[in-house]
Design a protein around this motif. Structure first.
Motif, PDB file in Angstrom:
ATOM      1  N   TYR A 181       0.835  -1.206   0.000  1.00  0.00           N
ATOM      2  CA  TYR A 181       0.000   0.000   0.000  1.00  0.00           C
ATOM      3  C   TYR A 181       0.867   1.251   0.000  1.00  0.00           C
ATOM      4  CZ  TYR A 181      -4.452  -2.271   0.638  1.00  0.00           C
ATOM      5  OH  TYR A 181      -5.582  -3.002   0.436  1.00  0.00           O
ATOM      6  N   PRO A 215      -8.828  -3.534   0.102  1.00  0.00           N
ATOM      7  CA  PRO A 215      -9.358  -3.160   1.420  1.00  0.00           C
ATOM      8  C   PRO A 215      -8.974  -1.750   1.854  1.00  0.00           C
ATOM      9  CG  PRO A 215      -8.459  -5.369   1.474  1.00  0.00           C
ATOM     10  CD  PRO A 215      -8.117  -4.812   0.133  1.00  0.00           C
ATOM     11  N   ALA A 216      -7.897  -1.180   1.338  1.00  0.00           N
ATOM     12  CA  ALA A 216      -7.561   0.187   1.733  1.00  0.00           C
ATOM     13  C   ALA A 216      -7.358   1.062   0.503  1.00  0.00           C
ATOM     14  CB  ALA A 216      -6.337   0.222   2.624  1.00  0.00           C
ATOM     15  N   LEU A 237     -16.265  -6.643   4.677  1.00  0.00           N
ATOM     16  CA  LEU A 237     -15.224  -5.661   4.940  1.00  0.00           C
ATOM     17  C   LEU A 237     -15.598  -4.318   4.323  1.00  0.00           C
ATOM     18  CD1 LEU A 237     -12.306  -5.594   6.033  1.00  0.00           C
ATOM     19  CD2 LEU A 237     -11.555  -5.993   3.718  1.00  0.00           C
ATOM     20  N   THR A 243     -14.896  -0.748   3.160  1.00  0.00           N
ATOM     21  CA  THR A 243     -13.654  -0.025   2.908  1.00  0.00           C
ATOM     22  C   THR A 243     -13.862   1.484   2.791  1.00  0.00           C
ATOM     23  OG1 THR A 243     -13.935  -0.427   0.570  1.00  0.00           O
ATOM     24  CG2 THR A 243     -12.555  -1.960   1.767  1.00  0.00           C
ATOM     25  N   GLN A 248       0.399   3.462   6.548  1.00  0.00           N
ATOM     26  CA  GLN A 248       0.871   2.225   5.922  1.00  0.00           C
ATOM     27  C   GLN A 248       2.362   2.048   6.141  1.00  0.00           C
ATOM     28  OE1 GLN A 248      -1.207   0.168   5.216  1.00  0.00           O
ATOM     29  NE2 GLN A 248      -2.995   0.992   4.186  1.00  0.00           N
ATOM     30  N   TYR A 265      -5.520  -0.264  13.092  1.00  0.00           N
ATOM     31  CA  TYR A 265      -6.199  -0.096  11.810  1.00  0.00           C
ATOM     32  C   TYR A 265      -7.454   0.719  12.054  1.00  0.00           C
ATOM     33  CZ  TYR A 265      -3.133  -3.486   9.630  1.00  0.00           C
ATOM     34  OH  TYR A 265      -2.044  -4.113   9.127  1.00  0.00           O
ATOM     35  N   SER A 266      -7.878   1.455  11.033  1.00  0.00           N
ATOM     36  CA  SER A 266      -9.093   2.237  11.234  1.00  0.00           C
ATOM     37  C   SER A 266     -10.292   1.319  11.074  1.00  0.00           C
ATOM     38  CB  SER A 266      -9.158   3.409  10.269  1.00  0.00           C
ATOM     39  OG  SER A 266      -8.683   3.046   9.004  1.00  0.00           O
ATOM     40  N   GLU A 291     -10.561  -3.283   8.347  1.00  0.00           N
ATOM     41  CA  GLU A 291      -9.200  -3.266   7.813  1.00  0.00           C
ATOM     42  C   GLU A 291      -8.305  -4.239   8.555  1.00  0.00           C
ATOM     43  OE1 GLU A 291      -6.536   0.085   6.700  1.00  0.00           O
ATOM     44  OE2 GLU A 291      -8.353   1.227   7.050  1.00  0.00           O
ATOM     45  N   ALA A 311      -8.770  -7.680   7.143  1.00  0.00           N
ATOM     46  CA  ALA A 311      -8.018  -7.911   5.908  1.00  0.00           C
ATOM     47  C   ALA A 311      -6.560  -8.224   6.222  1.00  0.00           C
ATOM     48  CB  ALA A 311      -8.124  -6.699   4.989  1.00  0.00           C
TER      49      ALA A 311
END
Lengths: 515, 312, 160
Positions: free
Chosen positions: A147, A268-269, A324, A326, A460, B178-179, B183, B186
């Motif tokens: 990321y 996911p991000a 999930l 996002t 990240q 993680y926010s 997240e 994942a």
């Protein structure tokens, strides 16, 4: 049943006449609320979700799909016509779209956005139906280091939105990065640059900044330039439909935008806005009409709009297959799905096959309905520009403050005993900032991009280093990260090389410092 | 455009009849979030059961609920119609943000629902049980990376408590924030981190599908055969609960009346069916029992946040 | 303020002010970050690294802006009318300060009246009335129809 059979069954449910009406109401409501400046898709979906609860599961699902796509699409209308994007994902659309609208080409700009959204939505929704589980596997294998590499690449592409001066572009970006530091640091829980103000602990809301810089800043610019000769907006010049030339330039951009937006939305991000940056940068590099960029190039609308919608569909993949969410919109949708009896997760496609396929069919129907609704409406939307300025801008300010108040109604400020909303005060402050920046020729978009990318890249990077216990080699550990760095390096070096070879009129603008 | 607004008006009007407000519930979070959903569910149950003619929900998001809390405590003082939703997250946020307004400044009524955290590893992880995790943690705390929600939040607190309970320095916990639990999920599925820690609901479907292996629950009771932390020999019990509270400076009669209304709601069929659809666990607790529980939670949270180094 | 339009490219005073502001922001970030409380467990890239890097970048940009201002290479700025812009800022301020006590409709009426004034539309009592009525309809749709929490005042409380 195979995938096609399931999809057909889904369509059979979605295409009943009362469900079509629900889809139509959903799309109309979504567009109507989404089109208001300052009210983005997340708030639109949150507001309209309860309306769907009164219907049976299939009906509420299909109405909800309409609201979702309608809200996503509605945002682009005002950003094209009035330069007032209601959310971060349509900022890039405003760059070229508003320039087109000012030249009387608002019709084609809206049309390419609508058709682009349709094409992207169609391809991405179908892709979701067929490759979802497989693509999600790849997406979750992305680690923090990958990321971070993606963010580095995103930073490189931001230069496409810099306008005519790299110095001012980078300055705008750094202002955004500086704003991004404000608030509680996620990794340590410590406040940074909050100056003891509780309202700053959660950081600067991207929507507030974007709405302020664009909507409020734009209003101030227009008001201050009253009587100026260069500000006459032509509502319509020529046809409000796309010409053959427009079609020829749009369709490759739609496909590229879809291709870029879908996988990024599925990560996911990832997030919708990053796909639009990449798409804009790509169109700017690949265009045969580089001179039009910054002055209303249709590819610059077609690509990012397609990317935006494709990533909206992409977002549904991790949501449905992993549970999930996002994006903020996806988080609200997750709550909605649970209401409909859908439990997103790996077992969803086996346990709730019927409802999932009804949802996918609903999305396709809603997508089509959106096109049917919006193409005829383009003529109406364009006439927005002929609304007398006092009423038009009063309305923009009214809805901008409404959206901000609705998302954050805290009356936490106090001045001479008058309680006020700190968030609204920030809206005003950033609006004035937007005016000053424009006045001195600074581009606006990089400020918002900095606010989005800064915190993402920092988190990240720090996650990657924390997991590796401080070993920096983790950053270049995966082949994926390495390839992303190579692309980023190429994006910087290739234009430079061309320029040194004297062939670089195309690119010189990007790297040129001044004038 | 007018026609579209009209359409919005019509369908909106269908949805909500207008009455005078009996209760206003503040959700100290943005629309769509956990506390907002709780507030709106309470609204739905109170009106559907005829306990209250009309209930309005207001959203005041920010800083783990402390902004809403401060506004509620100062502006609603003595107002017996004002309610606020809160929870365990607020306990931690008050401490980490050094909020001047605390839960002492409002009148907690009852704990309504709760969720246990669960500690998970990817299915292909070498860690088979809580014992394996504890052994790894003792050998080299830094080598165990924990993915969870934001620093200082309930997930982080539990990770710190676990470390402390097994004799590991809580500041050495390699916690990756993680926010949001999504997240973090994942990151665990992708094998980026050693363990994941978050609300059971976040991981539930992945555990059922066999993608994740659950090591232990943080709450008092087992869920789906997953042992609690105490049963695995780690003396930690924490539930991430949500509560409803009333304004400060209300009379005892007013407090009793609100408690009666809330109790009636919590026992109603509407509330039970909401819990069913949302997957929430009923943890109703009121009166002195709740006050004692609250005091204990605040004390243990303060200690662990100091141990982790987030609060001085 | 119109030096930028001068083809002689004289130093641009306003642009110097921008350079100063950028430098000021950099100093504030440095200062605030340096007094930040750090958690016990130190990571290699801690919470201070990014703020310091951004402050450093802003300092460099301030120098670049100063050089650019000296060379007068900022784009020409047309002469502007600040009056209307001030009306709008005033209208927004009015709405922000009044909305909690007067409610959304009346406060937004002030905003609409000031905005209309900025664009030369009046009289203000009329535009205020139009604004308040429109804002009331909007309030009704969003606050009652869609359950958005918007501040209510005396006017909004008239509707039971």
């Amino acid at each position: 049943m195979d995938t096609f059979g399931l999809l057909a069954a889904g369509f059979a449910a979605a295409l009943q006449w009362q469900n079509l009406i629900y889809a139509f109401i959903g799309v109309t409501l979504g567009t109507a609320v989404g089109v208001l400046p300052g009210i983005g898709p997340a708030l639109t979906v949150a507001l309209l979700l309860p309306v769907t609860y009164r219907l049976d599961p299939a009906g509420s699902l299909i109405m909800f799909a309409g609201i979702y796509y309608g809200g996503m699409y509605g945002g682009s209308t005002t950003s094209i016509l009035l330069n007032t994007p209601g959310e971060s994902a349509s900022i890039v659309t405003a760059l070229e779209g508003n320039k087109m609208a000012r030249k009387g080409r608002g019709g084609p700009a809206l049309a390419t956005a609508a058709i682009g959204s349709f094409v992207a939505g169609l391809i991405a929704t179908l892709a979701m139906a067929f490759v979802a589980p497989w693509l999600v596997r790849i997406a979750i294998s992305f680690g923090p280091a990958d990321y971070f590499a993606l963010m580095v690449l995103a930073f490189v592409t931001v230069s496409a939105a810099f306008g005519d001066s790299a110095l001012r572009g980078v300055t705008a970006l750094f202002i955004g990065l500086g704003l991004g530091v404000i608030g509680i640091d996620l990794q340590t829980g410590q406040a940074r640059l909050a100056f003891g103000i509780p309202d700053l602990l959660d950081g600067i809301e991207v929507t507030t900044l974007a709405v302020a810089l664009f909507a409020i800043g734009e209003t101030l610019v227009v008001a201050a330039a009253r009587g100026g000769l260069d500000d006459d907006i032509v509502a319509v010049k020529g046809s409000i439909w796309m010409t053959m030339e427009d079609w020829k330039r749009s369709w490759p951009a739609w496909l590229r935008g879809t291709l870029i937006g879908f996988p990024i939305g599925a990560m996911p991000a990832g997030g919708a806005e990053i796909g639009t940056f990449f798409s804009y940068a790509a169109e700017r590099r690949l265009t045969k009409h580089p001179e039009e960029f910054g002055h209303g190039a249709i590819e610059g609308v077609a690509g990012p709009e397609a990317a935006n919608n494709a990533s909206a569909a992409g977002t549904l993949m991790p949501l449905l297959t992993l549970g999930l969410p996002t994006t903020a919109t996806a988080a609200i949708m997750l709550a909605g799905f649970q209401q409909f009896g859908l439990q997103p997760g790996p077992l969803l496609f086996t346990n709730n096959a019927q409802l999932v396929w009804a949802l996918i069919a609903s999305l396709l129907v809603a997508n089509f309905m959106l096109l049917v609704l919006n193409l005829p409406l383009i003529g109406v939307w364009v006439r927005l520009l002929t609304v007398p300025k006092p009423w038009l801008y009063a309305g923009i300010l009214l809805f901008a403050t409404l959206g901000t108040l609705g998302a954050n109604g805290a009356m936490s400020g106090n001045l001479f005993g008058l309680r006020f909303s700190f968030e609204l005060m920030m809206l005003l402050g950033f609006g004035i900032l937007g005016y000053v920046l424009r006045r001195f020729g600074y581009p606006i978009a990089p400020v918002v991009i900095g606010l989005i990318l800064g915190p993402l890249s920092e988190q990240q990077l720090r996650r990657a280093l924390a997991i590796s216990q401080g070993d920096p080699m983790v950053l270049v550990h995966s082949p994926l990260a390495i390839s992303l760095y190579v692309i980023a390096a190429a994006a910087v070096l290739v234009p430079l090389w061309f320029r040194l070879r004297g062939k670089g009129q195309v690119f010189s603008q990007l790297a040129a410092d001044e004038d | 455009m007018n026609k579209l607004l009209l359409a919005a008006l019509v369908s909106g009007a269908m949805a909500v009849p207008a009455f005078a407000a009996d209760y206003t519930i503040m959700a100290p979070a943005a629309p769509g979030g956990g506390w907002d959903q709780t507030a709106r569910s309470i609204q739905e149950a109170l009106t559907a059961e005829g306990i209250s003619g009309n209930v309005q929900v207001t959203n005041v998001p920010g800083a783990g609920g402390t902004i809403g809390l401060a506004q509620f405590a100062t502006q609603e003082s003595g107002n017996a119609n004002a309610l606020i939703v809160g929870g365990y997250v607020m306990v931690g946020a008050i401490l980490t943000n050094a909020s001047p307004v605390t839960l002492d400044n409002i009148t907690p009524i009852a704990r309504l629902i709760g969720e246990s955290d669960v500690i998970v590893v990817p299915a292909n992880s070498e860690l088979q049980s809580m014992d394996d995790l504890v052994a790894k943690l003792k050998a080299d705390p830094g080598s165990v990376s924990w993915a969870g929600g934001s620093a200082g939040g309930v997930d982080h607190i539990i990770a710190g408590l676990v470390a402390k309970a097994v004799g590991v320095d809580p500041t050495k916990v390699n916690y990756i924030a993680y926010s949001g639990g999504g997240e973090a999920l994942a990151a665990v599925l992708g094998g980026q981190v050693t363990v994941g820690i978050s609300g059971y609901g976040e991981f539930e479907s992945q555990i059922a599908a066999g993608e994740l292996r659950a090591l232990a629950m943080s709450g008092e009771n087992q869920m789906d055969g997953i042992p609690t932390l105490s049963e695995t020999g780690v003396d930690v019990t924490v539930e991430n609960w949500r509560m409803i509270a009333a304004a400060p400076d209300i009379t005892d009669e007013q407090k009793a009346a609100i408690t009666a209304d809330i109790k009636k709601m919590a026992e109603s069929a509407t509330w039970k069916s909401i819990l069913e659809t949302k997957g929430w666990v009923d943890m109703y607790l009121d009166g002195d029992a709740f006050d004692t529980q609250l005091a204990a939670d605040i004390e243990s949270t303060t200690t662990v946040l100091k141990d982790i180094g987030l609060v001085q | 303020m119109t030096t930028g339009s001068n083809p002689q490219r004289r130093p641009d005073g306003a642009a110097f002010v921008i350079a100063l502001i950028l430098a000021g922001i950099a100093v504030v970030i440095f200062w605030q970050t340096s007094i930040m409380r750090l958690p016990a467990h130190q990571a290699r890239v801690g919470p201070q690294v990014f703020p310091y890097a951004i402050a450093g970048g802003l300092l460099l940009l301030a120098i670049g802006t100063a050089v650019s201002a000296w060379r007068g290479s900022f784009p020409a700025r047309p002469r502007e009318n600040y009056g209307p812009a001030l009306w709008i800022v005033g209208g927004l301020l009015g709405q922000i300060l009044l909305v909690s006590s007067l409610g959304f409709s009346l406060a937004s009426g002030v905003l609409v009246a000031c905005t209309a004034k900025a664009f030369g539309r009046g009289p203000m009592w009329f535009t205020f009335l139009c604004g308040a009525v429109f804002a009331f309809i909007v309030w009704f749709i969003f606050a009652r129809g869609l359950q958005l929490s918007l501040p209510a005042g005396p006017l909004e409380r008239l509707i039971p």
